[in-house]
Scaffold this motif. Structure first.
Motif, PDB file in Angstrom:
ATOM      1  N   THR A  43       4.982  13.340 -16.588  1.00 26.59           N
ATOM      2  CA  THR A  43       5.855  14.222 -17.364  1.00 26.59           C
ATOM      3  C   THR A  43       6.992  13.432 -18.019  1.00 26.59           C
ATOM      4  O   THR A  43       7.290  13.602 -19.216  1.00 26.59           O
ATOM      5  N   ILE A  44       7.622  12.540 -17.243  1.00 26.30           N
ATOM      6  CA  ILE A  44       8.716  11.728 -17.806  1.00 26.30           C
ATOM      7  C   ILE A  44       8.193  10.825 -18.920  1.00 26.30           C
ATOM      8  O   ILE A  44       8.855  10.628 -19.952  1.00 26.30           O
ATOM      9  N   VAL A  78       5.016   3.178 -22.393  1.00 31.16           N
ATOM     10  CA  VAL A  78       4.767   2.175 -21.350  1.00 31.16           C
ATOM     11  C   VAL A  78       6.062   1.820 -20.623  1.00 31.16           C
ATOM     12  O   VAL A  78       6.091   1.696 -19.383  1.00 31.16           O
ATOM     13  N   ALA A  79       7.156   1.663 -21.379  1.00 31.43           N
ATOM     14  CA  ALA A  79       8.431   1.323 -20.740  1.00 31.43           C
ATOM     15  C   ALA A  79       8.901   2.446 -19.821  1.00 31.43           C
ATOM     16  O   ALA A  79       9.384   2.195 -18.706  1.00 31.43           O
ATOM     17  N   THR A  80       8.746   3.701 -20.276  1.00 28.69           N
ATOM     18  CA  THR A  80       9.143   4.833 -19.423  1.00 28.69           C
ATOM     19  C   THR A  80       8.293   4.894 -18.164  1.00 28.69           C
ATOM     20  O   THR A  80       8.798   5.139 -17.056  1.00 28.69           O
ATOM     21  N   LEU A  81       6.981   4.657 -18.324  1.00 26.70           N
ATOM     22  CA  LEU A  81       6.084   4.670 -17.169  1.00 26.70           C
ATOM     23  C   LEU A  81       6.466   3.594 -16.156  1.00 26.70           C
ATOM     24  O   LEU A  81       6.552   3.843 -14.946  1.00 26.70           O
ATOM     25  N   ILE A  82       6.726   2.394 -16.649  1.00 21.74           N
ATOM     26  CA  ILE A  82       7.068   1.286 -15.748  1.00 21.74           C
ATOM     27  C   ILE A  82       8.408   1.541 -15.064  1.00 21.74           C
ATOM     28  O   ILE A  82       8.558   1.327 -13.849  1.00 21.74           O
ATOM     29  N   VAL A 116      11.616   2.854 -10.256  1.00 18.89           N
ATOM     30  CA  VAL A 116      12.630   3.662  -9.567  1.00 18.89           C
ATOM     31  C   VAL A 116      12.068   4.243  -8.273  1.00 18.89           C
ATOM     32  O   VAL A 116      12.722   4.231  -7.218  1.00 18.89           O
ATOM     33  N   ILE A 117      10.831   4.733  -8.327  1.00 17.15           N
ATOM     34  CA  ILE A 117      10.206   5.292  -7.125  1.00 17.15           C
ATOM     35  C   ILE A 117      10.013   4.206  -6.072  1.00 17.15           C
ATOM     36  O   ILE A 117      10.264   4.410  -4.871  1.00 17.15           O
ATOM     37  N   MET A 118       9.560   3.027  -6.471  1.00 20.37           N
ATOM     38  CA  MET A 118       9.371   1.935  -5.523  1.00 20.37           C
ATOM     39  C   MET A 118      10.689   1.507  -4.888  1.00 20.37           C
ATOM     40  O   MET A 118      10.759   1.237  -3.681  1.00 20.37           O
ATOM     41  N   LEU A 119      11.751   1.453  -5.698  1.00 20.89           N
ATOM     42  CA  LEU A 119      13.049   1.081  -5.148  1.00 20.89           C
ATOM     43  C   LEU A 119      13.543   2.125  -4.142  1.00 20.89           C
ATOM     44  O   LEU A 119      14.139   1.791  -3.116  1.00 20.89           O
ATOM     45  N   ALA A 120      13.273   3.388  -4.447  1.00 23.09           N
ATOM     46  CA  ALA A 120      13.664   4.432  -3.504  1.00 23.09           C
ATOM     47  C   ALA A 120      12.921   4.283  -2.181  1.00 23.09           C
ATOM     48  O   ALA A 120      13.503   4.458  -1.096  1.00 23.09           O
ATOM     49  N   GLU A 121      11.623   3.943  -2.265  1.00 27.08           N
ATOM     50  CA  GLU A 121      10.854   3.726  -1.043  1.00 27.08           C
ATOM     51  C   GLU A 121      11.394   2.531  -0.256  1.00 27.08           C
ATOM     52  O   GLU A 121      11.468   2.563   0.976  1.00 27.08           O
ATOM     53  N   GLY A 128       0.816  -1.210   0.000  1.00 22.30           N
ATOM     54  CA  GLY A 128       0.000   0.000   0.000  1.00 22.30           C
ATOM     55  C   GLY A 128       0.846   1.256   0.000  1.00 22.30           C
ATOM     56  O   GLY A 128       0.540   2.235  -0.696  1.00 22.30           O
ATOM     57  N   GLN A 129       1.935   1.249   0.758  1.00 24.87           N
ATOM     58  CA  GLN A 129       2.819   2.410   0.790  1.00 24.87           C
ATOM     59  C   GLN A 129       3.511   2.610  -0.561  1.00 24.87           C
ATOM     60  O   GLN A 129       3.709   3.747  -1.008  1.00 24.87           O
ATOM     61  N   LEU A 130       3.868   1.502  -1.234  1.00 18.01           N
ATOM     62  CA  LEU A 130       4.473   1.627  -2.562  1.00 18.01           C
ATOM     63  C   LEU A 130       3.510   2.289  -3.542  1.00 18.01           C
ATOM     64  O   LEU A 130       3.897   3.169  -4.320  1.00 18.01           O
ATOM     65  N   VAL A 131       2.236   1.872  -3.493  1.00 13.96           N
ATOM     66  CA  VAL A 131       1.239   2.465  -4.392  1.00 13.96           C
ATOM     67  C   VAL A 131       1.040   3.942  -4.053  1.00 13.96           C
ATOM     68  O   VAL A 131       0.926   4.797  -4.944  1.00 13.96           O
ATOM     69  N   ARG A 132       0.979   4.251  -2.777  1.00 17.11           N
ATOM     70  CA  ARG A 132       0.786   5.659  -2.389  1.00 17.11           C
ATOM     71  C   ARG A 132       1.969   6.523  -2.820  1.00 17.11           C
ATOM     72  O   ARG A 132       1.797   7.680  -3.235  1.00 17.11           O
ATOM     73  N   ALA A 133       3.176   5.976  -2.703  1.00 12.17           N
ATOM     74  CA  ALA A 133       4.349   6.741  -3.123  1.00 12.17           C
ATOM     75  C   ALA A 133       4.326   7.023  -4.624  1.00 12.17           C
ATOM     76  O   ALA A 133       4.644   8.127  -5.069  1.00 12.17           O
ATOM     77  N   VAL A 134       3.922   6.014  -5.405  1.00  8.63           N
ATOM     78  CA  VAL A 134       3.824   6.221  -6.858  1.00  8.63           C
ATOM     79  C   VAL A 134       2.743   7.239  -7.182  1.00  8.63           C
ATOM     80  O   VAL A 134       2.908   8.115  -8.034  1.00  8.63           O
ATOM     81  N   TRP A 135       1.611   7.128  -6.507  1.00  6.82           N
ATOM     82  CA  TRP A 135       0.499   8.053  -6.768  1.00  6.82           C
ATOM     83  C   TRP A 135       0.869   9.486  -6.361  1.00  6.82           C
ATOM     84  O   TRP A 135       0.452  10.449  -7.019  1.00  6.82           O
ATOM     85  N   ALA A 136       1.631   9.635  -5.293  1.00  2.98           N
ATOM     86  CA  ALA A 136       2.020  10.981  -4.866  1.00  2.98           C
ATOM     87  C   ALA A 136       2.921  11.662  -5.893  1.00  2.98           C
ATOM     88  O   ALA A 136       2.949  12.892  -5.976  1.00  2.98           O
ATOM     89  N   ARG A 137       3.638  10.868  -6.685  1.00  4.76           N
ATOM     90  CA  ARG A 137       4.542  11.427  -7.693  1.00  4.76           C
ATOM     91  C   ARG A 137       4.006  11.208  -9.099  1.00  4.76           C
ATOM     92  O   ARG A 137       4.769  11.086 -10.053  1.00  4.76           O
ATOM     93  N   ARG A 138       2.714  11.154  -9.227  1.00  2.45           N
ATOM     94  CA  ARG A 138       2.095  10.848 -10.520  1.00  2.45           C
ATOM     95  C   ARG A 138       2.360  11.918 -11.573  1.00  2.45           C
ATOM     96  O   ARG A 138       2.525  11.595 -12.758  1.00  2.45           O
ATOM     97  N   LEU A 139       2.412  13.176 -11.159  1.00  2.00           N
ATOM     98  CA  LEU A 139       2.672  14.234 -12.133  1.00  2.00           C
ATOM     99  C   LEU A 139       4.082  14.130 -12.692  1.00  2.00           C
ATOM    100  O   LEU A 139       4.306  14.308 -13.903  1.00  2.00           O
TER     101      LEU A 139
END
Length: 729
Positions: free
Chosen positions: A30-31, A443-447, A452-457, A15-26
């Motif tokens: 953009t990327i 799709v590859a950039t999105l994934i 990267v965000i999940m690994l940082a978390e 759940g925290q991984l999903v929240r972290a990704v959602w918090a950085r959705r913008l």
């Protein structure tokens, strides 16, 4: 801070991984858009490549006027074999065939097939650095062939006898013309090879056939002379006269012996019937005699008359005597006729025996003659085998000669293949596909961004949680039923004010167990709203600190009583409004947080849970003014509930697995009371002092630090940045 002890097993908080990704959705969006734009620009810059394909079916083919036998012979050839199909694939890629196509289409004049002549700057640099061979060192013809092979693909369609020829080019017309030209050259080469083979076969067969004709005539003449000189005349084309005669005598002898055995058996049956006195009218030979049949009829009539007269006449009557005499005479005649039949059958047996003897004598004579003929046939068979072999070879050569002569014309020798699909000029380029490239890149950039965000978390520890929390949820409910009697330690009251003691300050021993628990006085007056100054100990600052530290458990201590508990309620609501899952446990003596948050004052709570009078799920209630949850004080006896206070640590661990933060309001508790709540020292201690009194704060901070609690946070009535006091060096 991750909120996880170093010696504790951890699990990944999805759940925290999903929240972290959602918090950085913008940022991710953009990327992703940038990656898609780069892919789109790159696809547009690339030169389009066109691809077309021709397909050839490998199958035996005969001339239109070929006979059925010839067609069947061709279909039974080795062209069905997978190895032959693979051989044809290699033949289509042979250098001779490619050179012919290149010369026919004049591909050596096209810059596309000699890029090395113009050369690029990068290629020149690599050649000078000796990292790449100079392509100009190769002959022009070899460079054209290499470029041709790079764009060519010849393959066998799986599970079939179809070969595909695919070519890629910048020119769509050329992409269709080259596969068709290769197919035409291949069919022409195959047809010419068959024509050459037929011509060579015709030239070789002509003298061979003439010599075989003379050999066959000579062999047949020798067979006829040998047969005449030795008297080996044939009766039906395959058998000689002595052999046929011996076969006839053997068949007749077998039949005669059978007749003799049959006659002897019939005679023996008649003799047995006469000797035993049994009725002989059932034997076939007796029944077939007309005289016997007439006598049997007369016998039957006399017996009938005797039976009729016996009913009216005596036995000695002359009429009965006459009839009995006639009946006896008839029976005598029947026996005589039976003897005649027996004699006739015995005569048949004797005649058959004589015929068998004569046939045996003739058979011996013919066998001797046949033996001599058999010796003569050995030489005859050898001559006939030689003549047959020469004749069959001659017939085979004649058939092959006629076939080869009929295929001497170029139109009569089609290749063992045909084109089933010709290449057409493509409209859309084969490469690049702009839309698929852009979609895949996006799709590859999105994934990759999400990973990267999940690994940082994960590396920061914010997405880790204890693994034993789920199992302790069940253990917490089971332990409620157990009976323990822990010793509680008194806690010092706040200086200068009468404060309702915390539930943790209740001391239970065996002598005081029978005393009744007096109800705590409810505080009717709401705490005065004081203007919140911009300070570093405000409720908002503490909320920000808890959000950043990601602590799973916070113990709030209110030395001044209900006004501190009210600040803890405000902190809980503020965290819930920020989107966190927060639950408050009311462990105060007055139950003031329960009064502020729950509409029903009789709601089940922590005392009911510890006394075993309520289920775990029935004690969790929602706040009436926010999304926070609350476990009220409860209605059960406080002293009896506090006997199981050690089980609270299990409940807190279970709640920490389900909520982002668990806040325990302990009222005016001391260090000894707080130590009963949790086994870990890695928690947040919040001193809720709306009016900061330095003496009380310094004493409590020193006491908690001495007990091993590293983080002690002051929370006053003002707003501002948080300050964590008493951290270990």
């Amino acid at each position: 801070m991750s909120g996880v002890a170093r010696d504790q097993d951890v699990d990944i908080d999805l759940g925290q991984l999903v929240r972290a990704v959602w918090a950085r959705r913008l940022r991710i969006l953009t990327i992703t858009l940038v990656g898609a734009g780069v892919a789109f620009a790159g696809a547009k810059i690339m030169s389009p490549q066109y691809r077309s394909e021709t397909r050839i079916l490998i199958e035996p083919r005969a001339a239109a006027f070929a006979s059925t036998q010839q067609a069947n012979d061709a279909s039974a050839g080795p062209l069905m074999d997978e190895l032959n199909i693979a051989s044809q694939v290699q033949l289509l890629q042979s250098a001779d065939l490619l050179k012919k196509v290149i010369n026919d289409l004049k591909l050596y004049n096209l810059p596309e097939f000699d890029d090395a002549a113009s050369g690029s700057a990068m290629s020149s640099i690599l050649v000078k650095l000796h990292l790449k061979k100079n392509p100009l060192e190769n002959p022009p013809e070899e460079r054209v062939i290499d470029a041709f092979v790079e764009r060519l693909q010849v393959y066998q369609v799986p599970g079939s006898r179809v070969i595909g020829i695919t070519f890629t080019s910048k020119d769509p017309k050329l992409a269709a013309a080259i596969p068709n030209a290769m197919a035409n050259v291949y069919l022409s080469t195959q047809s010419g090879a068959k024509l050459d083979s037929n011509s060579e076969a015709t030239r070789w067969l002509e003298p061979e056939i003439e010599g075989l004709r003379q050999k066959v005539s000579e062999a047949e003449r020798k067979v006829a002379e040998y047969r005449t000189s030795h008297g080996l005349l044939q009766t039906n084309g395959t058998t000689t006269f002595p052999a046929q005669q011996l076969n006839d005598i053997s068949a007749e002898l077998t039949r005669v012996r059978g007749d003799k055995a049959n006659a002897e058996a019939r005679a023996q049956a008649v003799r047995n019937a006469l000797s035993s006195g049994e009725a002989s009218d059932t034997l076939p030979d007796i029944m077939s005699s007309q005289a016997i049949q007439r006598l049997k009829g007369t016998e039957s009539g006399l017996q009938s008359q005797i039976s009729d007269l016996q009913t009216s006449l005596l036995n000695n009557h002359p009429r009965l005597k006459s009839l009995r005499a006639q009946l006896s005479d008839i029976r005598t005649q029947i026996r005589q006729e039976t003897q005649k039949i027996l004699a006739s059958i015995e005569n048949e047996s004797k005649v058959a025996d004589l015929r068998a003897s004569e046939l045996e004598r003739q058979s011996e004579t013919v066998q001797a003659t046949s033996a001599r003929a058999g010796e003569d046939e050995v030489g005859l068979n050898a001559l006939e085998r030689e003549a047959n072999a020469q004749r069959q070879l001659l017939e085979t050569y004649l058939v092959r000669y006629r076939e080869a002569a009929s295929r001497a014309d170029s139109n009569s020798s089609p290749a063992d293949a045909r084109i089933v699909s010709r290449a057409v000029e493509p409209v859309d380029p084969y490469f690049p596909k702009v839309v698929p490239i852009v979609v895949v890149a996006a799709v590859a950039t999105l994934i990759m961004s999400a990973i990267v965000i999940m690994l940082a978390e994960l590396f920061s520890g914010r997405a880790l949680r204890p693994t034993d929390a789920a199992s302790e949820t069940i253990e917490a409910e089971a332990v409620v039923e157990e009976k323990h009697t822990p010793q509680a330690a008194p806690i010092a009251a706040a200086a200068g004010k009468p404060v309702q003691p915390s539930m943790l300050a209740v001391v239970v021993d065996e002598e005081d167990a029978i005393e009744d628990v007096k109800a705590a006085e409810e505080v009717e007056d709401e705490p005065e709203d004081e203007p919140e100054d911009e300070n570093e100990f405000s409720v908002a600052s503490v909320a920000d600190y808890l959000t950043g530290s990601r602590a799973p458990l916070a113990i709030a201590i209110s030395p001044t009583g209900d006004n501190g508990s009210a600040a803890t309620v405000s902190l809980t609501r503020m965290l819930a409004d920020a989107g966190h899952r927060v639950i408050l446990i009311d462990m105060t003596g007055s139950g003031y947080p329960t009064e502020l948050m729950v509409e029903d004052p009789a709601a089940l709570g922590v005392t009911d849970l510890l006394c075993g009078e309520a289920a775990f799920g029935d004690t969790i209630h929602g706040d009436r003014l926010s999304d926070a949850h609350l476990i009220p004080q409860g209605q059960s006896d406080v002293r009896r509930a506090m006997r199981g206070v050690d089980r609270l640590s299990l409940l807190l661990d279970a709640l920490a697995a389900a909520y982002d933060l668990v806040v325990v309001e302990c009222g005016s508790a001391d260090v000894a009371g707080v130590s009963r709540l949790t086994r870990s020292r890695d928690i947040e201690i919040i001193l809720s002092l709306p009016e900061v009194e330095e003496t009380i704060f310094v004493a409590l901070m020193t006491e908690f630090q001495a007990a091993g609690y590293e983080r002690v946070v002051l929370m006053s009535g003002g707003e501002g940045a948080e300050q964590t006091l008493g951290r270990a060096a």
